[in-house]
Every structure is written in structure tokens, then in C-alpha cells.
Scaffold this active site. Structure first.
Site, PDB file in Angstrom:
ATOM      1  N   LYS A  10      29.399  27.668  43.188  1.00 52.19           N
ATOM      2  CA  LYS A  10      30.240  28.465  42.291  1.00 52.19           C
ATOM      3  C   LYS A  10      31.146  27.576  41.423  1.00 52.19           C
ATOM      4  O   LYS A  10      31.347  26.388  41.722  1.00 52.19           O
ATOM      5  CB  LYS A  10      31.063  29.446  43.122  1.00 52.19           C
ATOM      6  CG  LYS A  10      30.193  30.479  43.873  1.00 52.19           C
ATOM      7  CD  LYS A  10      31.061  31.492  44.623  1.00 52.19           C
ATOM      8  CE  LYS A  10      30.201  32.527  45.329  1.00 52.19           C
ATOM      9  NZ  LYS A  10      31.035  33.579  45.995  1.00 52.19           N
ATOM     10  N   TYR A  50      26.700  40.870  40.416  1.00 49.98           N
ATOM     11  CA  TYR A  50      27.569  41.420  41.466  1.00 49.98           C
ATOM     12  C   TYR A  50      27.782  42.927  41.299  1.00 49.98           C
ATOM     13  O   TYR A  50      28.787  43.472  41.760  1.00 49.98           O
ATOM     14  CB  TYR A  50      28.899  40.671  41.501  1.00 49.98           C
ATOM     15  CG  TYR A  50      28.802  39.321  42.208  1.00 49.98           C
ATOM     16  CD1 TYR A  50      28.633  39.246  43.591  1.00 49.98           C
ATOM     17  CD2 TYR A  50      28.872  38.127  41.512  1.00 49.98           C
ATOM     18  CE1 TYR A  50      28.539  38.024  44.250  1.00 49.98           C
ATOM     19  CE2 TYR A  50      28.785  36.894  42.165  1.00 49.98           C
ATOM     20  CZ  TYR A  50      28.625  36.862  43.541  1.00 49.98           C
ATOM     21  OH  TYR A  50      28.532  35.647  44.198  1.00 49.98           O
ATOM     22  N   ARG A  86      23.218  31.613  55.653  1.00 45.78           N
ATOM     23  CA  ARG A  86      24.511  32.288  55.846  1.00 45.78           C
ATOM     24  C   ARG A  86      25.307  31.590  56.954  1.00 45.78           C
ATOM     25  O   ARG A  86      26.529  31.478  56.868  1.00 45.78           O
ATOM     26  CB  ARG A  86      24.308  33.771  56.181  1.00 45.78           C
ATOM     27  CG  ARG A  86      23.665  34.596  55.072  1.00 45.78           C
ATOM     28  CD  ARG A  86      24.563  34.889  53.911  1.00 45.78           C
ATOM     29  NE  ARG A  86      25.718  35.667  54.283  1.00 45.78           N
ATOM     30  CZ  ARG A  86      26.502  36.291  53.392  1.00 45.78           C
ATOM     31  NH1 ARG A  86      26.234  36.215  52.084  1.00 45.78           N
ATOM     32  NH2 ARG A  86      27.548  36.955  53.778  1.00 45.78           N
ATOM     33  N   ASN A 113      35.140  30.750  46.782  1.00 40.58           N
ATOM     34  CA  ASN A 113      34.646  30.278  48.073  1.00 40.58           C
ATOM     35  C   ASN A 113      33.388  29.401  47.981  1.00 40.58           C
ATOM     36  O   ASN A 113      32.569  29.387  48.888  1.00 40.58           O
ATOM     37  CB  ASN A 113      34.474  31.452  49.038  1.00 40.58           C
ATOM     38  CG  ASN A 113      33.526  32.500  48.510  1.00 40.58           C
ATOM     39  OD1 ASN A 113      32.913  32.318  47.459  1.00 40.58           O
ATOM     40  ND2 ASN A 113      33.385  33.586  49.235  1.00 40.58           N
ATOM     41  N   HIS A 116      27.465  30.848  47.033  1.00 40.93           N
ATOM     42  CA  HIS A 116      26.867  32.152  47.291  1.00 40.93           C
ATOM     43  C   HIS A 116      25.641  31.950  48.167  1.00 40.93           C
ATOM     44  O   HIS A 116      24.924  30.960  48.005  1.00 40.93           O
ATOM     45  CB  HIS A 116      26.440  32.805  45.966  1.00 40.93           C
ATOM     46  CG  HIS A 116      25.512  33.964  46.157  1.00 40.93           C
ATOM     47  ND1 HIS A 116      25.958  35.214  46.517  1.00 40.93           N
ATOM     48  CD2 HIS A 116      24.160  34.053  46.091  1.00 40.93           C
ATOM     49  CE1 HIS A 116      24.916  36.020  46.640  1.00 40.93           C
ATOM     50  NE2 HIS A 116      23.810  35.336  46.385  1.00 40.93           N
TER      51      HIS A 116
HETATM   52  P1  ATP Z   1      28.432  35.907  48.326  1.00 41.43           P
HETATM   53  O1  ATP Z   1      27.777  37.241  48.042  1.00 41.43           O
HETATM   54  O2  ATP Z   1      29.065  35.285  47.090  1.00 41.43           O
HETATM   55  O3  ATP Z   1      27.531  34.981  49.070  1.00 41.43           O
HETATM   56  P2  ATP Z   1      29.663  37.033  50.668  1.00 41.43           P
HETATM   57  O4  ATP Z   1      28.353  37.702  50.868  1.00 41.43           O
HETATM   58  O5  ATP Z   1      30.172  36.172  51.766  1.00 41.43           O
HETATM   59  O6  ATP Z   1      29.661  36.164  49.331  1.00 41.43           O
HETATM   60  P3  ATP Z   1      30.645  39.486  49.551  1.00 41.43           P
HETATM   61  O7  ATP Z   1      31.296  40.533  50.381  1.00 41.43           O
HETATM   62  O8  ATP Z   1      29.253  39.701  49.086  1.00 41.43           O
HETATM   63  O9  ATP Z   1      30.789  38.101  50.348  1.00 41.43           O
HETATM   64  O10 ATP Z   1      31.598  39.226  48.300  1.00 41.43           O
HETATM   65  C1  ATP Z   1      31.085  38.597  47.130  1.00 41.43           C
HETATM   66  C2  ATP Z   1      32.132  37.654  46.598  1.00 41.43           C
HETATM   67  O11 ATP Z   1      33.250  38.396  46.132  1.00 41.43           O
HETATM   68  C3  ATP Z   1      32.749  36.696  47.630  1.00 41.43           C
HETATM   69  O12 ATP Z   1      31.957  35.584  47.905  1.00 41.43           O
HETATM   70  C4  ATP Z   1      34.029  36.320  46.929  1.00 41.43           C
HETATM   71  O13 ATP Z   1      33.788  35.367  45.872  1.00 41.43           O
HETATM   72  C5  ATP Z   1      34.436  37.641  46.313  1.00 41.43           C
HETATM   73  N1  ATP Z   1      35.318  38.393  47.234  1.00 41.43           N
HETATM   74  C6  ATP Z   1      34.976  39.017  48.386  1.00 41.43           C
HETATM   75  N2  ATP Z   1      36.021  39.594  48.974  1.00 41.43           N
HETATM   76  C7  ATP Z   1      37.096  39.341  48.174  1.00 41.43           C
HETATM   77  C8  ATP Z   1      38.473  39.669  48.219  1.00 41.43           C
HETATM   78  N3  ATP Z   1      38.978  40.394  49.221  1.00 41.43           N
HETATM   79  N4  ATP Z   1      39.260  39.220  47.219  1.00 41.43           N
HETATM   80  C9  ATP Z   1      38.765  38.513  46.191  1.00 41.43           C
HETATM   81  N5  ATP Z   1      37.454  38.159  46.078  1.00 41.43           N
HETATM   82  C10 ATP Z   1      36.629  38.563  47.052  1.00 41.43           C
HETATM   83 MG    MG Z   2      27.362  38.792  49.347  1.00 42.70          MG
END
Ligand code: ATP
Ligand code: MG
Length: 138
Positions: A10, A50, A86, A113, A116
Site C-alpha cells: 500500500k 473496496y 493472511r 496497514n 492487502h
Molecule cells: P485488506 O482487505 O486491505 O487486506 P483486511 O482484510 O485486513 O485488509 P478489511 O476489513 O478488509 O481488512 O479492511 C480493508 C482496509 O480498510 C484495511 O486494510 C484498512 O486499510 C482499512 N480499514 C479497516 N478498518 C478500518 C478502520 N476501523 N479505520 C480506518 N481504516 C480501516
Molecule cells: Mg479485506
């Protein structure tokens, strides 16, 4: 179970100089890179990628973040790729990610974070096809 997943390094991790460190963790863990590109998501790309989170309160912030600078997109191959990747990246919130995981090592916070990882075989295929044509996968 299929043997491919999709990842993005990212914008935060690219800005912080972690492309090399993250790729090293990925290949050391036994993932083979079968497609990779340095690219940037437009606002529209990030909204589409997203879309599943469009009702969440952080959606606007997420779209802005994911489109603010370049990313590395890649398709990775390994047995049990989605689940194993994951595990390698760790929890969404780096404060809760296990020691040694990519997010523990390289992420800034729950929003920024570092990486992805696809959450299912079906989404891995959709997300890989979003970024790569068949002739870009080796
Ligand atoms: P990714 O899909 O990016 O691999 P993930 O599956 O661990 O991450 P998701 O729940 O799919 O988490 O959320 C997608 C992305 O949205 C997160 O990786 C983060 O960048 C952002 N995100 C998630 N929760 C929050 C939050 N509470 N506040 C701000 N951003 C968030
Ligand atoms: Mg996700």
C-alpha cells in the site's frame, strides 16, 4: 482451495521505503511472484476495489489513502495461498498483529496497514484480474 492470492504493497509502505523488506518476507515465506507491477490507483479504481466497504465509516478515508501514491500489485502462488498469506500479513490492526508478521513489522496503523491480502479464493481471482491480463501472469 486454489494456489493463488493477490496482494498490494500500500502507499504508506511504499512511501516509507518498505517495498524491498516486504518482498523479502513474501519470497522467504515460500510465495512465488507470478505477476507484479508498480502502479497507482485512481480514485475510481480505489472505490471499485473496496466497493464491499462502501457503507463503512472509513470508506472515504480508505479510498483517499489507497489512491494517494504508488503501490506494488502482485499475484502470488503457493499451496493454500490465501490463508497462508493472511497469516503472514497479520491482523488488520498492526497493534494486534502477531510478532514477525508483515503488518507488525511495517504497518503504521489500522488504516495505513502496509499490505492487502485477498480474503478468499474467489476474491483473489477477481482482484488479480482487476490488475493483470492473462499475458502479464507468468
Ligand atoms: P485488506 O482487505 O486491505 O487486506 P483486511 O482484510 O485486513 O485488509 P478489511 O476489513 O478488509 O481488512 O479492511 C480493508 C482496509 O480498510 C484495511 O486494510 C484498512 O486499510 C482499512 N480499514 C479497516 N478498518 C478500518 C478502520 N476501523 N479505520 C480506518 N481504516 C480501516
Ligand atoms: Mg479485506
Amino acid at each position: 482451495m486454489t494456489n493463488r492470492t493477490f496482494t498490494m504493497i500500500k502507499p504508506d509502505a511504499v512511501e516509507n521505503g518498505h517495498i524491498g523488506g516486504i518482498l523479502e518476507k513474501i519470497t522467504s515465506a515460500g510465495f512465488k511472484i507470478v505477476a507484479m507491477k508498480y502502479t497507482q490507483l485512481s480514485t475510481r479504481d480505489a472505490q471499485a476495489f473496496y466497493a464491499v466497504h462502501s457503507e463503512r465509516p472509513f470508506y472515504g478515508e480508505l479510498v483517499e489513502f489507497m489512491s494517494r501514491g504508488p503501490i506494488v500489485a502482485a499475484i502470488l502462488e503457493k499451496d493454500n495461498a490465501v490463508e497462508d498469506f493472511r497469516a503472514l500479513i497479520g491482523a488488520t490492526n498492526p497493534a494486534e498483529a502477531a510478532e514477525g508478521t508483515i503488518r507488525k513489522l511495517f504497518a503504521t496503523n489500522i488504516a495505513e496497514n502496509a499490505v492487502h491480502g485477498s480474503d478468499s479464493d474467489e476474491n483473489a481471482a477477481i482482484e488479480g484480474a482487476f490488475h493483470f491480463s492473462g499475458r502479464e501472469i507468468y
